[in-house]
Scaffold this active site. Structure first.
Site, PDB file in Angstrom:
ATOM      1  N   CYS A   2       0.855  -1.218  -0.140  1.00  0.00           N
ATOM      2  CA  CYS A   2      -0.229  -0.118  -0.007  1.00  0.00           C
ATOM      3  C   CYS A   2       0.865   1.247  -0.107  1.00  0.00           C
ATOM      4  CB  CYS A   2      -0.755   0.049   1.307  1.00  0.00           C
ATOM      5  SG  CYS A   2      -1.960  -1.488   1.258  1.00  0.00           S
ATOM      6  N   ARG A  27       4.331   0.638  -6.297  1.00  0.00           N
ATOM      7  CA  ARG A  27       4.159  -0.363  -5.281  1.00  0.00           C
ATOM      8  C   ARG A  27       3.025  -1.423  -5.396  1.00  0.00           C
ATOM      9  NH1 ARG A  27       6.339   2.329  -0.291  1.00  0.00           N
ATOM     10  NH2 ARG A  27       4.686   1.453   0.924  1.00  0.00           N
ATOM     11  N   TRP A  74      -3.510  -2.471  -1.696  1.00  0.00           N
ATOM     12  CA  TRP A  74      -3.183  -3.647  -1.905  1.00  0.00           C
ATOM     13  C   TRP A  74      -3.823  -4.512  -1.004  1.00  0.00           C
ATOM     14  CZ3 TRP A  74      -1.573  -5.584  -6.416  1.00  0.00           C
ATOM     15  CH2 TRP A  74      -1.042  -7.167  -6.575  1.00  0.00           C
ATOM     16  N   ASN A  98      -0.877   1.390   6.247  1.00  0.00           N
ATOM     17  CA  ASN A  98      -0.022   0.255   5.796  1.00  0.00           C
ATOM     18  C   ASN A  98       0.156  -0.817   6.682  1.00  0.00           C
ATOM     19  OD1 ASN A  98      -0.061   1.865   3.344  1.00  0.00           O
ATOM     20  ND2 ASN A  98       2.177   2.229   3.138  1.00  0.00           N
ATOM     21  N   GLY A  99       0.165  -1.799   6.379  1.00  0.00           N
ATOM     22  CA  GLY A  99       0.529  -2.757   7.384  1.00  0.00           C
ATOM     23  C   GLY A  99      -0.552  -3.847   7.766  1.00  0.00           C
ATOM     24  N   GLU A 482      22.792 -14.346  -8.393  1.00  0.00           N
ATOM     25  CA  GLU A 482      21.961 -13.101  -8.603  1.00  0.00           C
ATOM     26  C   GLU A 482      21.358 -13.206  -9.858  1.00  0.00           C
ATOM     27  OE1 GLU A 482      21.095 -11.053  -6.912  1.00  0.00           O
ATOM     28  OE2 GLU A 482      20.540  -9.180  -8.089  1.00  0.00           O
ATOM     29  N   LYS A 486      17.117 -12.983 -10.235  1.00  0.00           N
ATOM     30  CA  LYS A 486      16.813 -12.134 -11.254  1.00  0.00           C
ATOM     31  C   LYS A 486      15.579 -13.055 -12.134  1.00  0.00           C
ATOM     32  CE  LYS A 486      17.885  -8.381  -9.861  1.00  0.00           C
ATOM     33  NZ  LYS A 486      17.842  -9.008  -8.434  1.00  0.00           N
ATOM     34  N   GLU A 489      12.381 -14.176 -10.316  1.00  0.00           N
ATOM     35  CA  GLU A 489      11.565 -13.152  -9.790  1.00  0.00           C
ATOM     36  C   GLU A 489      10.898 -12.173 -10.853  1.00  0.00           C
ATOM     37  OE1 GLU A 489      13.551 -10.697  -6.756  1.00  0.00           O
ATOM     38  OE2 GLU A 489      15.163 -10.390  -8.251  1.00  0.00           O
ATOM     39  N   HIS A 505      28.573 -33.190  -8.390  1.00  0.00           N
ATOM     40  CA  HIS A 505      28.127 -33.757  -7.267  1.00  0.00           C
ATOM     41  C   HIS A 505      26.665 -33.900  -7.454  1.00  0.00           C
ATOM     42  CE1 HIS A 505      32.124 -33.738  -5.821  1.00  0.00           C
ATOM     43  NE2 HIS A 505      32.352 -32.480  -6.099  1.00  0.00           N
ATOM     44  N   LYS A 603       8.852  -4.023  -2.611  1.00  0.00           N
ATOM     45  CA  LYS A 603      10.262  -3.328  -2.686  1.00  0.00           C
ATOM     46  C   LYS A 603      10.902  -3.518  -1.155  1.00  0.00           C
ATOM     47  CE  LYS A 603      13.489  -1.207  -4.602  1.00  0.00           C
ATOM     48  NZ  LYS A 603      14.286  -2.077  -5.280  1.00  0.00           N
TER      49      LYS A 603
HETATM   50  C1  F6R Z   1      15.876  -8.983  -5.412  1.00  0.00           C
HETATM   51  C2  F6R Z   1      15.622  -8.057  -4.273  1.00  0.00           C
HETATM   52  C3  F6R Z   1      15.259  -8.559  -3.162  1.00  0.00           C
HETATM   53  C4  F6R Z   1      15.989  -7.508  -2.090  1.00  0.00           C
HETATM   54  C5  F6R Z   1      16.029  -8.101  -0.529  1.00  0.00           C
HETATM   55  C6  F6R Z   1      16.540  -7.204   0.398  1.00  0.00           C
HETATM   56  O1  F6R Z   1      15.874  -8.306  -6.762  1.00  0.00           O
HETATM   57  O2  F6R Z   1      15.302  -6.859  -4.613  1.00  0.00           O
HETATM   58  O3  F6R Z   1      15.913  -9.869  -2.894  1.00  0.00           O
HETATM   59  O4  F6R Z   1      17.367  -7.540  -2.338  1.00  0.00           O
HETATM   60  O5  F6R Z   1      14.473  -8.087  -0.330  1.00  0.00           O
HETATM   61  O6  F6R Z   1      16.211  -5.997   0.344  1.00  0.00           O
HETATM   62  P1  F6R Z   1      17.009  -4.553   1.017  1.00  0.00           P
HETATM   63  O7  F6R Z   1      18.332  -4.388   0.457  1.00  0.00           O
HETATM   64  O8  F6R Z   1      16.250  -3.536   0.841  1.00  0.00           O
HETATM   65  O9  F6R Z   1      17.033  -5.052   2.440  1.00  0.00           O
END
Ligand code: F6R
Length: 690
Positions: A2, A27, A74, A98-99, A482, A486, A489, A505, A603
């Site tokens: 939200c 968001r 949301w 929010n929450g 990484e 990517k 997700e 292995h 985020k």
């Molecule tokens: C992946 C991504 C998440 C963040 C994770 C930590 O693309 O963005 O895996 O890296 O949630 O978030 P922060 O860095 O804000 O602690």
């Protein structure tokens, strides 16, 4: 996730709230609403759908207002509908939230029994209902809010306006971020600074259990339990982010824009310190204690954790001290051993990630010095850590981390070099060799971005893949992780990463005709070993995609090749990660996925996992389990004694726990790691050897 926006000022168009909500659209949301005072009372407009749907029902032209709140919701409790959209208004009290209010069911039942009538299915509505109840009893608004808050358990950032209180906006927070924007004759609240960048650069990150009282001419801070006034001094931070950062500026997606902003983010992160690593050490508080520094312990989540894994390679190479890297959610639960001379480093873009924050608190409690590498000035980890190393990636709006990740790598390389110099582990010659490579990184990342055309071609062939493997070795292994993250997700394709030497292995069993395997194969002492891994996969029909700085070495082996520029072996992740970000981006775009707001993600993950105690419905602090972060020493002891008495634990465990309790005289910090209500206990006693 939200979004909240609030405004109180001399007079501005309602557009100010609407535009703020627009900047929070990234968001994700499924309904929205606005409430403002119109002189006679509170006017409310709410609808399901997008902001364009809200726009259709707002008055035209938009009126001038002196106070109002807006929200993008949301849906969690109750469907996305006009009735469930925020603000929720009861007897002239309007609230955005929010929450999650975890005990809303009990509160609602009590309120209904007392004659309150609810008009939504949300958890949020209990808040204005409670405030209205206390106002009905003749209490002033701040006292009514205080009493209402005292009932709430859970996670909340709240914006509140009241018909009967002239132009005053209230905000309260508990474990959910909320910023106060400080203007000259207008003040603002928002879920994050992105919403407010056109109006101010000065912010207060509201702290847990604090209440902000905003009027057009200023802000007061109070403790929400005592209503005692708090000092503003030291709480206002100034950000150097620009409104343009919250716009796509011609790019199709924020993510693509942010991938292209990486040269700048790395340059800005390095710039401040490359010529003055001594000052960096002083500011980090390492100056006087460098001799005692024996070990670094890094903890983070997701991409930030991967940055930490790269950091380990860099720092161990430059400083020659051991570096441990843990996923923050594991760290906090594992009774971490933190010997003397350890500095705990958290890495976090947002500075608000619940697991990372909990890990930092746990380490502090155990006496470690803490350093946070963070991108958001004034965020919670930065306020609580002993020292802060800021990444300068700028505002990152795309949900998945890209430019924050490379800025974290920049900060870690700086830290490694600065420590290496101070510890006398890097020779002058090594420093002279490294520095030009470091300064050249923005140009090299720019060059790595030129792989876009080739990457897009490869992406087209991966759209139907069921699974993709990523293989790296040494410092490229975390980049394989990484790249796989990517792909998962963004494009929702199963992807896994392995160190090249580990393929034989087990994972090699997965290789059959056409399975795509992305190899990170830059030329260093290890590339021969990657070559043999490539041979093994090729022999089993796997499709080989090689990311390399040395095409000649892999030409015969690769089905596809992405050529990145060469750099110092300790810095290759800066260039190898770029095509992997682009690859996931393009596959996701071709598949029609929402790259800026991937499904099920947000985020910043500020909501904690559920309490370990299965009978407990709290998400944060239950006070029933020893792993609950706010439990008092007496409560801990009580639980420890109870556990010792229970027959679920073995004789040995009973014996150890009781003897530690009786003989050491020390507080038993962690007698139980997981209290599982169903059956049995997994015990974890604090190590006596720390
Ligand atoms: C992946 C991504 C998440 C963040 C994770 C930590 O693309 O963005 O895996 O890296 O949630 O978030 P922060 O860095 O804000 O602690």
């Amino acid at each position: 996730m939200c979004g909240i926006v609030g405004y109180v000022g001399k007079k501005d168009s309602l557009q100010i709230l609407f535009d703020g909500l627009t900047r929070l659209e990234y968001r994700g949301y499924d309904s929205s609403g606005i409430a403002f005072k119109n002189g006679a009372g509170i006017e409310i407009y709410k609808t399901s759908g997008k902001l364009k749907d809200l726009q259709k029902i707002l008055p035209t032209p938009l009126p001038a207002i002196t106070i109002g709140i807006g929200h993008t919701r949301w849906a969690t409790h109750g469907a996305p509908s006009a009735a469930n959209a925020h603000p929720h208004t009861v007897k002239g009290v309007s609230v955005v939230h929010n929450g999650i209010i975890e005990n809303y069911r009990e509160l609602r039942t009590d309120l209904v029994a007392a004659g309150h009538v609810f008009t939504s299915q949300t958890d949020t509505e209990v808040v204005p209902q409670l405030i209205a109840r206390y106002l009905d009893r003749g209490l002033p608004i701040d006292e009514a809010i205080r009493r209402a808050i005292a009932h709430l358990r859970g996670v909340y950032a709240l914006g509140i306006i009241h018909e009967g209180t002239p132009d005053t906006l209230f905000a309260v927070r508990n474990n959910s971020p909320l910023v106060i924007g400080i203007g000259t004759d207008a003040q603002y609240i928002a879920s994050d600074v992105a919403a407010l960048l056109p109006y101010t650069k000065n912010f207060i990150h509201l702290e847990d259990r604090h209440m902000a009282v905003l009027r057009s001419n200023g802000v007061d801070l109070k403790h929400v339990e005592s209503l005692e006034t708090l000092q503003l001094e030291g709480k206002i931070v100034t950000v150097d982010w620009t409104p343009a950062m919250a716009e796509k500026q011609g790019y199709d997606h924020f993510m693509l824009k942010e991938i292209h902003e990486q040269p700048q983010g790395v340059m800005d992160t390095l710039r401040e310190w490359t010529d003055d690593t001594n000052r960096l050490m002083d500011e980090m508080g390492f100056a006087g204690t460098i001799k005692d520094l024996r070990r670094l312990h890094i903890t983070a989540c997701g991409s930030s954790y991967h940055a930490g894994l790269v950091g380990r390679y860099m720092i161990e190479k430059f400083v020659r001290i051991p570096v441990t890297v843990d996923i923050a959610s594991e760290f906090r639960d594992m009774c971490p051993i933190i010997p003397k001379g350890t500095v705990l480093i958290t890495i976090t873009q947002s500075g608000e990630t619940a697991d990372t924050l909990a890990a930092q608190r746990e380490a502090k409690k155990k006496g470690a010095r803490t350093l946070t590498i963070c991108n958001v000035v004034g965020s919670t980890t930065t306020r609580e850590a002993d020292s802060v190393l800021y990444t300068r990636a700028g505002l990152e709006i795309g949900v998945v981390s890209t430019k924050a990740f490379t800025a974290q790598l920049a900060a870690l390389s700086l830290l490694g070099i600065a420590l290496g110099i101070r510890k006398g582990k890097l020779s002058d010659l090594e420093i002279q060799t490294l520095k030009p490579f470091l300064l050249d990184l923005p140009r090299l990342i720019q060059q790595a971005l030129q792989t876009d055309g080739k990457v897009k071609e490869i992406a087209k062939t991966l759209v139907g893949a069921k699974s993709i493997m990523y293989v790296g070795r040494g410092i490229n292994y975390p980049i394989a992780l990484e790249g796989a993250l990517k792909m998962k997700e963004l494009a929702y394709i199963h992807a896994d990463a392995y160190p090249a030497g580990e393929m034989k292995h087990g994972p090699i069993a997965l290789i059959e005709d056409g399975v795509p395997v992305v190899f990170l194969a830059t030329i260093d002492g290890l590339h021969e070993k990657i070559l043999s891994s490539i041979e093994e996969v090729k022999a089993r029909g796997g499709r080989i995609i090689v990311v390399t700085d040395s095409p000649a070495a892999f030409r015969d082996k690769a089905d596809d090749m992405i050529v990145v520029p060469s750099t110092h072996p300790a810095l290759v992740p800066f260039v190898t990660v770029v095509p992997l970000q682009l690859l996931a981006y393009h596959v996701a775009v071709i598949k029609g996925c929402n790259v800026d707001q991937p499904r099920n993600l947000s985020k910043s993950i500020t909501i904690d996992d559920k309490c370990h105690n299965a009978v407990c419905s709290y998400s944060g602090y239950c006070r029933k389990s020893i792993s609950c972060a706010i439990i008092t020493p007496d409560e801990k002891k009580g639980i420890a004694n109870r556990v010792v008495r229970l027959m679920h634990v073995s004789m040995w465990e009973q014996f150890s726990a009781s003897s530690m309790l009786e003989s050491s005289g020390r507080e038993l910090q962690k007698a139980v790691h997981h209290e599982q209500a169903s059956n049995g206990f997994c015990t974890c006693f604090e190590s006596p050897y720390e």
